[in-house]
Design an enzyme around this catalytic site. Structure first.
Site, PDB file in Angstrom:
ATOM      1  N   LYS A  26      14.232  54.007  68.031  1.00  0.00           N
ATOM      2  CA  LYS A  26      13.945  53.352  69.319  1.00  0.00           C
ATOM      3  C   LYS A  26      12.830  54.082  70.084  1.00  0.00           C
ATOM      4  O   LYS A  26      13.035  54.541  71.226  1.00  0.00           O
ATOM      5  CB  LYS A  26      15.213  53.260  70.181  1.00  0.00           C
ATOM      6  CG  LYS A  26      16.420  52.623  69.481  1.00  0.00           C
ATOM      7  CD  LYS A  26      16.252  51.130  69.233  1.00  0.00           C
ATOM      8  CE  LYS A  26      17.370  50.558  68.364  1.00  0.00           C
ATOM      9  NZ  LYS A  26      16.937  49.432  67.530  1.00  0.00           N
ATOM     10  N   GLU A  73      23.501  51.248  42.591  1.00  0.00           N
ATOM     11  CA  GLU A  73      24.197  50.003  42.926  1.00  0.00           C
ATOM     12  C   GLU A  73      23.214  48.848  42.883  1.00  0.00           C
ATOM     13  O   GLU A  73      23.319  47.934  42.102  1.00  0.00           O
ATOM     14  CB  GLU A  73      24.752  50.090  44.339  1.00  0.00           C
ATOM     15  CG  GLU A  73      25.829  51.099  44.518  1.00  0.00           C
ATOM     16  CD  GLU A  73      26.147  51.277  45.980  1.00  0.00           C
ATOM     17  OE1 GLU A  73      27.273  51.663  46.278  1.00  0.00           O
ATOM     18  OE2 GLU A  73      25.268  51.022  46.833  1.00  0.00           O
ATOM     19  N   ASN A 116      26.592  48.365  59.279  1.00  0.00           N
ATOM     20  CA  ASN A 116      26.858  47.614  58.048  1.00  0.00           C
ATOM     21  C   ASN A 116      28.182  48.008  57.398  1.00  0.00           C
ATOM     22  O   ASN A 116      28.978  47.165  57.030  1.00  0.00           O
ATOM     23  CB  ASN A 116      25.733  47.854  57.035  1.00  0.00           C
ATOM     24  CG  ASN A 116      24.373  47.455  57.584  1.00  0.00           C
ATOM     25  OD1 ASN A 116      24.247  46.453  58.293  1.00  0.00           O
ATOM     26  ND2 ASN A 116      23.362  48.245  57.275  1.00  0.00           N
ATOM     27  N   GLY A 165      20.298  54.239  47.822  1.00  0.00           N
ATOM     28  CA  GLY A 165      20.929  53.247  48.682  1.00  0.00           C
ATOM     29  C   GLY A 165      19.979  52.099  48.998  1.00  0.00           C
ATOM     30  O   GLY A 165      18.782  52.157  48.726  1.00  0.00           O
ATOM     31  N   GLY A 167      17.772  49.685  51.341  1.00  0.00           N
ATOM     32  CA  GLY A 167      17.002  49.870  52.555  1.00  0.00           C
ATOM     33  C   GLY A 167      15.601  50.388  52.309  1.00  0.00           C
ATOM     34  O   GLY A 167      15.221  50.749  51.205  1.00  0.00           O
TER      35      GLY A 167
HETATM   36  C1  COA Z   1      22.167  53.673  57.779  1.00  0.00           C
HETATM   37  C2  COA Z   1      21.440  52.348  57.614  1.00  0.00           C
HETATM   38  C3  COA Z   1      21.934  51.366  58.674  1.00  0.00           C
HETATM   39  C4  COA Z   1      19.947  52.589  57.759  1.00  0.00           C
HETATM   40  O1  COA Z   1      19.269  51.423  57.493  1.00  0.00           O
HETATM   41  P1  COA Z   1      17.670  51.353  57.374  1.00  0.00           P
HETATM   42  O2  COA Z   1      17.308  49.947  57.422  1.00  0.00           O
HETATM   43  O3  COA Z   1      17.219  52.157  56.222  1.00  0.00           O
HETATM   44  O4  COA Z   1      17.249  52.214  58.643  1.00  0.00           O
HETATM   45  P2  COA Z   1      16.415  51.934  59.939  1.00  0.00           P
HETATM   46  O5  COA Z   1      15.782  53.250  60.244  1.00  0.00           O
HETATM   47  O6  COA Z   1      15.545  50.751  59.774  1.00  0.00           O
HETATM   48  O7  COA Z   1      17.519  51.661  61.050  1.00  0.00           O
HETATM   49  C5  COA Z   1      18.222  50.463  61.180  1.00  0.00           C
HETATM   50  C6  COA Z   1      18.485  50.210  62.643  1.00  0.00           C
HETATM   51  O8  COA Z   1      19.274  51.274  63.192  1.00  0.00           O
HETATM   52  C7  COA Z   1      18.610  51.847  64.324  1.00  0.00           C
HETATM   53  N1  COA Z   1      18.917  53.266  64.351  1.00  0.00           N
HETATM   54  C8  COA Z   1      18.435  54.214  63.525  1.00  0.00           C
HETATM   55  N2  COA Z   1      18.940  55.403  63.856  1.00  0.00           N
HETATM   56  C9  COA Z   1      19.779  55.185  64.890  1.00  0.00           C
HETATM   57  C10 COA Z   1      20.620  56.041  65.655  1.00  0.00           C
HETATM   58  N3  COA Z   1      20.686  57.346  65.397  1.00  0.00           N
HETATM   59  N4  COA Z   1      21.347  55.513  66.657  1.00  0.00           N
HETATM   60  C11 COA Z   1      21.278  54.206  66.924  1.00  0.00           C
HETATM   61  N5  COA Z   1      20.521  53.335  66.214  1.00  0.00           N
HETATM   62  C12 COA Z   1      19.770  53.840  65.207  1.00  0.00           C
HETATM   63  C13 COA Z   1      17.170  51.559  64.087  1.00  0.00           C
HETATM   64  O9  COA Z   1      16.457  51.615  65.287  1.00  0.00           O
HETATM   65  C14 COA Z   1      17.219  50.179  63.499  1.00  0.00           C
HETATM   66  O10 COA Z   1      17.480  49.289  64.569  1.00  0.00           O
HETATM   67  P3  COA Z   1      16.942  47.780  64.563  1.00  0.00           P
HETATM   68  O11 COA Z   1      17.682  47.115  63.430  1.00  0.00           O
HETATM   69  O12 COA Z   1      17.351  47.291  65.901  1.00  0.00           O
HETATM   70  O13 COA Z   1      15.478  47.921  64.329  1.00  0.00           O
HETATM   71  C15 COA Z   1      21.720  51.752  56.198  1.00  0.00           C
HETATM   72  O14 COA Z   1      21.161  52.578  55.228  1.00  0.00           O
HETATM   73  C16 COA Z   1      23.205  51.605  55.909  1.00  0.00           C
HETATM   74  O15 COA Z   1      23.830  50.642  56.284  1.00  0.00           O
HETATM   75  N6  COA Z   1      23.810  52.603  55.230  1.00  0.00           N
HETATM   76  C17 COA Z   1      25.225  52.668  54.982  1.00  0.00           C
HETATM   77  C18 COA Z   1      25.577  52.073  53.660  1.00  0.00           C
HETATM   78  C19 COA Z   1      24.965  52.841  52.545  1.00  0.00           C
HETATM   79  O16 COA Z   1      24.533  53.976  52.664  1.00  0.00           O
HETATM   80  N7  COA Z   1      24.931  52.246  51.397  1.00  0.00           N
HETATM   81  C20 COA Z   1      24.340  52.961  50.268  1.00  0.00           C
HETATM   82  C21 COA Z   1      24.653  52.335  49.075  1.00  0.00           C
HETATM   83  S1  COA Z   1      24.146  50.587  49.208  1.00  0.00           S
END
Ligand code: COA
Ligand code: COA
Lengths: 504, 504
Positions: A402, A288, A378, A263, A265
């Site tokens: 956090k 992807e 997202n 994925g 990220g």
């Molecule tokens: C899940 C997803 C948001 C994680 O993204 P990431 O950038 O790897 O993860 P991060 O650990 O940096 O977290 C992103 C944000 O969510 C917050 N976060 C993480 N876990 C959290 C939780 N359990 N509850 C609330 N917020 C949370 C982080 O603090 C961070 O916040 P910020 O942007 O204010 O700093 C991202 O992978 C996604 O959108 N996935 C769904 C789509 C997908 O899986 N696509 C795959 C094929 S493209």
């Protein structure tokens, strides 16, 4: 001047300004734009649309491949252009508008959007706006750094606007493999049995008459926003590599593993980078988005071939790769997301799918989209296409967010994107839980002890014990307490029990 | 005496009593038994096992295709033989043991079990117990009224016990189509482009040496427990037929629709029966279980072909159909559940999938398995294979259960088997909600107004309004109140607010 880029002479008269082209788009239309994980998005028409909307408000349904770069979603949101948006986004401003209920966001599995369009279950697409490096003599369109849904948008739309982007190198030509499944009931198997197979055309076949406007642009793709690996993402990568070594020792996988999907990220990128210092080689990707790590793995001689739907790189890697794209081209292919994410191909190839969770629960259900169960981050993206149909579905997350005020392991996910049936492996920096063949009660023990952060383990153990004692069942829960941690975070700013409470 | 049924002369010496054969099964083994939705289950070995376990306790992991008949699961549970059970069951006694945490139940997508076995992610299978009408001269096994996972169990097991069932008519021979995907990375497309295609063998290919025992039985399949249509199931059928008519008028479907899948149970059966008095014809089925309605549709000239993994009929229909099986045989095929439920074929054919929900929430998420979020009913079965990959996923449920004390439409599902991305149409006797292309906030209005029972609409409207006002988001929820209705049911015996509360 445009001979090289607009090879169909008749079409050269359709070159116009972005404002003129944007005038084709009017209130109530459904517009399908190129763009997947910031790559290959339309970069001038959206701004002309926003500009006009400020004077003369109008609203549209916007479809894309996935997320856009260049602040396109922000600009269109601020100009009030977006009534409805699908199937994915990752823009902070748009996200807020969605969460206020101002933009209707239809969050879809990325393989499904064009299936639904083609069968008139959604749509129709009035206008497609496609970024291209060139238009061929027969009118066919050569995309840039992504394909996403562009091919079907162009084929299904009434009219097409092409953005010829002069900064996208002509060397990209030949990279794409445009295959469109036939309509049912005459659909044949997708003849793809290896990530490197080429089964389609190198350009999007459309009759030149449908190209209503051509606009020239010189804006670059936005760089990826990936963060460098940190101690936690490195620990996640190490747990996974150790796990794969174990699988090889058990004879379940070879040292080439199976085709990898990763994925978007920071975590997924860090894990792939971790393969550089691993015993694996002859790897392939069927994914992807191809990120920096894909090219690091090529350079390290670990990766043989990568199939994706887009290339999204940091500024530095972009310069390096695109200066020397010829060196990589024979080992790369870009496909429509319908093919990159197709259940048929995912199951046939036996993909190892690695995606990121926001939170997971003690039974292995995963929330990838909704912060505290309500607010869209997202979207589900392709994670559901892959996790359901893969050989093995891995979900990774840091155990806390956090600064520890949020535990990413909770009693019950506040929103469920991937249920326990689709989650084989759960990994955090704390450790890895192999959930295959385990019942929910067994999963709980493994997830709490291996994946949860130590500071949350007691809370989770207590919840589980209480649920088993008072309610029982296949998946024990105390429904009145299931979201206690989430509610506490909202009320006190932390999921941790206050010391007073904890002592009580 | 057995010439007709045991065509491999060498094997006739392996005929033995059920007790002798059952002695091959010992403590800690993994046993794969035939049986899918009560059809074609092993009918004598399980009882010999239970008998022995009462004297000499032992525990096994039992794998099947899906649910068993003949009280096999009950008998094995009562004898304490089941340590672990996968991938599906529907027995009241076993269910209770599962919910007490005594039997570990691994609830799986029905297409996945043999994929995981084949790749050694679960298993291995020590012994397969397969009901057959005959064993061929080359050792290959001809199954009876179901295939389910039998073929892969037999192929992957160390040893095989065959139960030759003399009550299962030899005319079933030729009905089966045994196709096993090649191992990765050499897997080819499944060459099935029409529900009626035959792509495999009519028997399960195994070397005769692996058949360690043959036992003769004369027990019939259990009849299906389907209830006759009532006013509510008839209303659901009518809403759906009206909806399909609408789709045909809009040019989205032809009057032959697309291949139909229908889940087990009364509602799905009633809906299919409803097609008898409809304008649709030239229908096909690509489903798991073929129920009474399949044969009613054949008789009514509506259905051209039906592909399934088992045939499960009421006693009356069973007699009628099996007395005259030749008449239906050319229009029927039974496939391994890996093929009947394969994501590749489901997406290619464009299945219209109809499954049943226990409860659905106002945003269109579905719970098919867990009563009040904790207690297992049957399992997810094939519903996830179909809903994720189908052309269209329909979920049906009555709007209320337990004389109105339970609303099947709730603020948040207490367990999520199918999330909003996989639920296109939700239908109750109240009406039908077409959720395609709608964002969660839009879905809420449609589901509450069209599907919920009138006596629960105000409660649901209030919840939604409160969640939008106080929390907002893409999917508004008040987490502390999300399960209020479920908790109230547990505490008061009804989800309805008491009049006192309602007045407050
Ligand atoms: C899940 C997803 C948001 C994680 O993204 P990431 O950038 O790897 O993860 P991060 O650990 O940096 O977290 C992103 C944000 O969510 C917050 N976060 C993480 N876990 C959290 C939780 N359990 N509850 C609330 N917020 C949370 C982080 O603090 C961070 O916040 P910020 O942007 O204010 O700093 C991202 O992978 C996604 O959108 N996935 C769904 C789509 C997908 O899986 N696509 C795959 C094929 S493209
Ligand atoms: C969901 C499922 C249990 C519904 O079965 P059904 O027989 O059609 O439905 P019914 O309406 O008769 O409900 C069955 C029972 O659940 C109860 N029930 C229904 N809705 C309920 C709810 N929301 N909460 C609690 N109990 C509920 C009914 O009262 C009934 O109880 P009873 O057995 O004590 O009478 C069944 O379809 C299933 O197991 N599905 C999952 C597997 C699947 O979809 N397979 C498809 C491919 S085979």
């Amino acid at each position: 001047m445009f001979e090289e880029r607009i090879r169909c002479a008749d079409l050269r008269s359709r070159v116009m300004s972005a404002d003129q082209a944007a005038a084709l788009i009017s209130d109530g239309m459904t517009v399908g734009m190129s763009g997947f994980t910031r790559a290959g998005d339309a970069k001038v028409i959206p701004f002309a649309m926003a500009e006009r909307a400020r004077r003369d408000p109008f609203r549209i349904t916007l479809l894309t491949g996935a997320s856009l770069g260049n602040d396109v979603d922000r600009t269109l949101t601020e100009a009030g252009v977006l009534a409805r948006r699908l199937p994915f986004q990752s823009d902070a401003t748009l996200r807020k508008a969605i969460n206020r209920g101002e933009v209707m966001f239809v969050d879809q599995h990325l393989s499904e959007t064009v299936e639904q369009l083609r069968t008139h279950q959604i749509g129709p697409v009035d206008i497609a706006v496609i970024e291209a490096i060139a238009i061929n003599a027969d009118g066919s369109i050569v995309p840039t750094t992504s394909i996403g849904n562009s091919a079907s948008f162009a084929i299904l739309a009434e009219k097409i606007i092409v953005e010829i982007n002069l900064t996208q190198p002509l060397e990209l030509e030949g990279l794409h493999d445009v295959y469109i499944p036939r309509r049912r009931p005459h659909r044949m198997p997708i003849p793809l049995t290896d990530p490197s197979d080429r089964i389609g055309e190198t350009a999007i076949p459309v009759p030149p008459e449908k190209i209503a406007a051509i606009v020239v642009s010189e804006k670059a793709d936005s760089a990826s926003t990936i963060l460098p690996a940190d101690a936690e993402t490195a620990a996640i990568a190490n747990h996974l590599i150790e796990f794969f070594e174990h699988e090889v020792r058990r004879g379940r996988l070879t040292t080439s593993l199976l085709p990898l999907q990763a994925g978007i990220g920071t975590i997924a990128n860090a894990v792939l980078s971790g393969f550089i210092h691993s015993p694996f080689h002859g790897l392939t990707m069927y994914s992807e988005v191809l990120q920096d790590s894909t090219f690091e793995l090529f350079d390290a001689g670990r990766l043989d071939f990568a199939s994706g739907s887009s290339i999204t790189l940091s500024a530095e890697t972009y310069r390096r790769v695109f200066a020397d794209i010829g060196r990589y081209k024979s080992r790369l292919v870009l496909r429509p997301q319908e093919v990159s994410n197709h259940p048929e191909v995912i199951r046939r190839l036996g993909i190892i799918a690695l995606n990121t969770a926001l939170e997971a629960d003690i039974y292995g259900n995963v929330n990838s989209t909704h912060v505290l169960g309500t607010h869209m981050m997202n979207g589900i993206g392709g994670s559901g296409d892959f996790a359901r149909n893969a050989y093995m579905a891995i979900f990774a997350t840091k155990s806390i967010a956090k600064d520890g005020r949020i535990s990413s392991i909770v009693p019950m996910v506040s929103h469920c994107d991937h249920n326990e049936h689709d989650v084989d492996i759960l990994v955090t920096e704390q450790g890895l839980a192999d959930l295959r063949g385990l019942a929910p009660r067994e999963r709980a023990a493994v997830i709490i002890e291996r994946c949860a952060h130590p500071q949350y383990r007691d809370l989770l153990r207590d919840y589980y014990k209480d649920a088993v004692t008072h309610i029982g069942g296949q998946t024990p829960h105390r429904l009145e307490r299931a979201f206690e941690m989430h509610v506490r975070f909202r009320e006190t700013g932390s999921m941790l029990a206050s010391t007073a409470e904890a002592a009580a």
